[in-house]
Every structure is written in structure tokens, then in C-alpha cells.
Design a protein around this motif. Structure first.
Motif, PDB file in Angstrom:
ATOM      1  N   PRO A 180       0.828  -1.213   0.000  1.00 32.58           N
ATOM      2  CA  PRO A 180       0.000   0.000   0.000  1.00 32.58           C
ATOM      3  C   PRO A 180       0.865   1.267   0.000  1.00 32.58           C
ATOM      4  O   PRO A 180       1.862   1.354   0.717  1.00 32.58           O
ATOM      5  N   TYR A 181       0.473   2.211  -0.828  1.00 36.66           N
ATOM      6  CA  TYR A 181       1.266   3.428  -1.018  1.00 36.66           C
ATOM      7  C   TYR A 181       1.585   4.129   0.293  1.00 36.66           C
ATOM      8  O   TYR A 181       2.723   4.563   0.525  1.00 36.66           O
ATOM      9  N   GLU A 182       0.592   4.238   1.163  1.00 37.96           N
ATOM     10  CA  GLU A 182       0.811   4.957   2.417  1.00 37.96           C
ATOM     11  C   GLU A 182       1.838   4.247   3.297  1.00 37.96           C
ATOM     12  O   GLU A 182       2.582   4.892   4.052  1.00 37.96           O
ATOM     13  N   LYS A 183       1.919   2.922   3.172  1.00 33.95           N
ATOM     14  CA  LYS A 183       2.924   2.184   3.938  1.00 33.95           C
ATOM     15  C   LYS A 183       4.322   2.395   3.361  1.00 33.95           C
ATOM     16  O   LYS A 183       5.314   2.423   4.102  1.00 33.95           O
ATOM     17  N   VAL A 184       4.393   2.520   2.042  1.00 31.35           N
ATOM     18  CA  VAL A 184       5.677   2.824   1.422  1.00 31.35           C
ATOM     19  C   VAL A 184       6.168   4.186   1.888  1.00 31.35           C
ATOM     20  O   VAL A 184       7.348   4.356   2.252  1.00 31.35           O
ATOM     21  N   ILE A 185       5.283   5.163   1.908  1.00 30.00           N
ATOM     22  CA  ILE A 185       5.635   6.510   2.360  1.00 30.00           C
ATOM     23  C   ILE A 185       6.131   6.478   3.806  1.00 30.00           C
ATOM     24  O   ILE A 185       7.159   7.082   4.151  1.00 30.00           O
ATOM     25  N   GLY A 186       5.419   5.788   4.676  1.00 26.86           N
ATOM     26  CA  GLY A 186       5.826   5.702   6.072  1.00 26.86           C
ATOM     27  C   GLY A 186       7.193   5.058   6.234  1.00 26.86           C
ATOM     28  O   GLY A 186       8.025   5.501   7.045  1.00 26.86           O
ATOM     29  N   LEU A 187       7.440   3.992   5.467  1.00 36.34           N
ATOM     30  CA  LEU A 187       8.731   3.312   5.539  1.00 36.34           C
ATOM     31  C   LEU A 187       9.850   4.228   5.057  1.00 36.34           C
ATOM     32  O   LEU A 187      10.936   4.277   5.668  1.00 36.34           O
ATOM     33  N   MET A 188       9.606   4.980   3.989  1.00 38.04           N
ATOM     34  CA  MET A 188      10.627   5.892   3.480  1.00 38.04           C
ATOM     35  C   MET A 188      10.991   6.945   4.518  1.00 38.04           C
ATOM     36  O   MET A 188      12.170   7.293   4.695  1.00 38.04           O
ATOM     37  N   LYS A 189      10.006   7.447   5.227  1.00 43.24           N
ATOM     38  CA  LYS A 189      10.267   8.446   6.268  1.00 43.24           C
ATOM     39  C   LYS A 189      11.122   7.865   7.382  1.00 43.24           C
ATOM     40  O   LYS A 189      12.037   8.515   7.893  1.00 43.24           O
TER      41      LYS A 189
END
Length: 319
Positions: A83-92
């Protein structure tokens, strides 16, 4: 004839110590495919990292990215994107960690050109290097990411604390490497999608592996085989462990020690361990094998358990 589906891990299973598929193994794969059975690669690798020698071996399909990507006859039949939002969180989170990482999709692998160490590592790997993309739209790629591979020399506990309940992750390759997929991903889910698509019962599925990312698959299929060089956790759940570590008994001429014949379970629960090695008993006396027919094997002995010798690639089944 009942069609079977066979799934092969790559590293530590299908490839020998020189990272090649032995010629004799290629012949066995062709024989099985010509007989009408389905052959699949089941790997943590993305399609971009499937080398030409694997592609040219003639597999019917692929279960890749630890089950997040499934193809049959060059058509995608299943994808499980992070899920896109999980990718964003991981990148942060990764911004606070000294690491390098890539994005793996159904087509290519994407990596920041600044990650020199990771890029140099991939240069020596047997992959299709043209599929390693360094100039890309990060936002677009994050929307279709199937797996993220992280290389981190430290802060392992911090990474694990963050991903443990948010993602499926594999930490078996090296101490510094993490492979991260969507939470409900495993090779078993990919195998399940294949069997559903082909409408083949799980009892007619076979899987071969050596690592922790093979665990769910080995437990799920009808017949799970852990290589002798497999981790102990896999051996504990496998139906069988062969006599040899991957291909260390393959002879240069393509002949194998330890050919195996799987007898029809409706006839008997016994299996034959077959070999080209004359130390085995001759099968000319039918009493040695219950009078059952044996093919392609000059010598054999009966056992009451499956004595797979995976150096022979589960060869010479009677189906």
C-alpha cells in the motif's frame, strides 16, 4: 495423467555452487515439462533479477517477490502491491537510518543513483542489468512497488521494530539485508494463486527450497522438500530432506547419483531410491521392489519413506 505443479527456489536450490543450472537438470526440467507437468520458479527475486539462464530454462511461470508477483505464460495473474501509504511511512523511517534501498516492481528494479554500494553489489550479481533503473519518477514507482530491499550495516533493531507488524519481511540473505513486502505476502500465497488458476489440487503440488522465505511454501504444498543445505527451521516442517546438498553429486556428463522414483500412492506407500551407483541392489529380482515397474534406473532399493535426492532434481517420477 494427473498434472503436477512443481515450484523451485533459485538460490541454494536450483543453482549449483557455480550459480548455474547443471545441464542434466535442464534436461530433467524439459522432460517433466514435455510430460505435461507445470514448472514454476518461486523466488524472493523480482522479475528484473531473474537471469537469462533461468528464463531460458523453459519454466511455465514465476512466483516472485516472495509471492507478491505471479506470472503464467508471461501474463500476470496476481499482484500484491505494498500500500502506497505504507511505502511513504517506511521511506520516512529510513531517512533516519544509514541504509540504501531499492523499489522492485513487476517489470523493473529502481534504485537511487547515489546508492553506489548497492549498485556495485548488483553489478556482480547474475541479473538482467538493463532492468536496474536509476532514472525514474519515484512517486509513480512507489504506487506499484511489490517489494523493497534494504541494505543496512547498522540500526537493524530500529528497522525490525518498525516493520515487524506492518510488513512481511525476510532477513535471511545476509545480516545487513531486509526484503519487505505487503503484510499478507508469502510464497505460499503465490503458490495458492497458481493452483487456483490452474484448478489443480494442492495434493499434486511440490516445492523445493532452502531458506526461511520458503517456509510457508514448503508447509503449504502437498509435498515439501527442503534441501540438505536448508536452514533447520525448514527441515523441521518439510516432508523430506534429500541425501545431498543441492547439486554436489551431479556428474559432468549429466548423470546423477540418487535418481528417485515416486510410486503411485494408490498402489503403495513405498518409494524407490534409484541410483546409477552399482552399490545399490540390482532390481532384476522383482521381490526387491514388490514387483512394481521401474523405469530409467538400472539399480534400486526400496525404502518406507521418501528418500528424495534433490541433486537429481526429483527425477524419474512414475506418474
Amino acid at each position: 495423467m494427473v498434472k503436477k505443479v512443481l515450484f523451485f527456489d533459485i538460490d541454494g536450490t536450483l543453482l549449483n555452487s557455480e550459480l548455474k543450472i547443471p545441464e542434466g537438470v535442464k534436461k530433467e526440467l524439459k522432460r517433466l515439462k514435455d510430460a505435461g507437468h507445470y514448472l514454476f520458479v518461486a523466488s524472493g527475486r523480482p522479475l528484473a533479477f531473474i537471469s537469462n539462464q533461468i528464463i531460458e530454462a523453459g519454466f511455465d511461470g514465476f512466483v516472485l517477490c516472495n509471492g507478491a508477483h505471479v506470472e503464467l505464460n508471461h501474463k500476470i495473474i496476481f499482484e500484491n502491491r505494498i500500500p502506497y501509504e505504507k511505502v511513504i511511512g517506511l521511506m520516512k523511517m529510513l531517512e533516519s537510518v544509514d541504509c540504501e534501498y531499492n523499489y522492485e516492481t513487476a517489470t523493473d528494479c529502481y534504485i537511487d543513483p547515489a546508492y553506489h554500494n548497492f549498485i556495485e553489489f548488483f553489478k556482480i550479481c547474475d541479473i538482467r542489468h538493463e532492468k536496474l533503473i536509476t532514472n525514474f519518477d519515484k512517486e509513480e514507482v512507489m504506487h506499484r512497488t511489490l517489494k523493497i530491499e534494504i541494505s543496512a550495516k547498522k540500526d537493524h533493531d530500529k528497522i525490525i521494530d518498525y516493520i515487524a507488524d506492518k510488513f512481511y519481511f525476510d532477513h535471511h540473505g545476509t545480516a545487513n539485508l531486509f526484503e519487505i513486502c505487503a503484510l499478507d505476502t508469502s510464497k505460499a500465497t503465490g503458490v495458492e494463486k497458481v493452483l487456483e488458476h490452474l484448478n489443480i489440487d494442492k495434493d499434486h503440488s511440490y516445492a523445493f527450497g532452502d531458506g526461511l522465505n520458503d517456509l510457508e511454501m514448503i508447509k503449504y504444498v502437498g509435498h515439501g522438500i527442503a534441501m540438505k543445505n536448508a536452514v533447520d527451521q525448514l527441515k523441521e516442517v518439510a516432508d523430506e530432506v534429500p541425501a545431498y546438498a543441492n547439486w554436489d553429486k551431479v556428474q559432468p556428463n549429466g548423470k546423477f547419483f540418487g535418481y528417485n522414483i515416486l510410486l503411485n500412492k494408490k498402489t503403495t506407500d513405498k518409494y524407490l531410491t534409484v541410483a546409477t551407483d552399482e552399490t545399490h541392489e540390482s532390481i532384476q529380482n522383482p521381490s526387491l521392489h514388490g514387483g512394481l515397474k521401474v523405469v530409467d534406473a538400472p539399480f534400486a532399493r526400496t525404502t518406507t519413506h521418501t528418500a528424495w535426492a534433490c541433486d537429481a532434481l526429483m527425477a524419474r517420477y512414475i506418474w
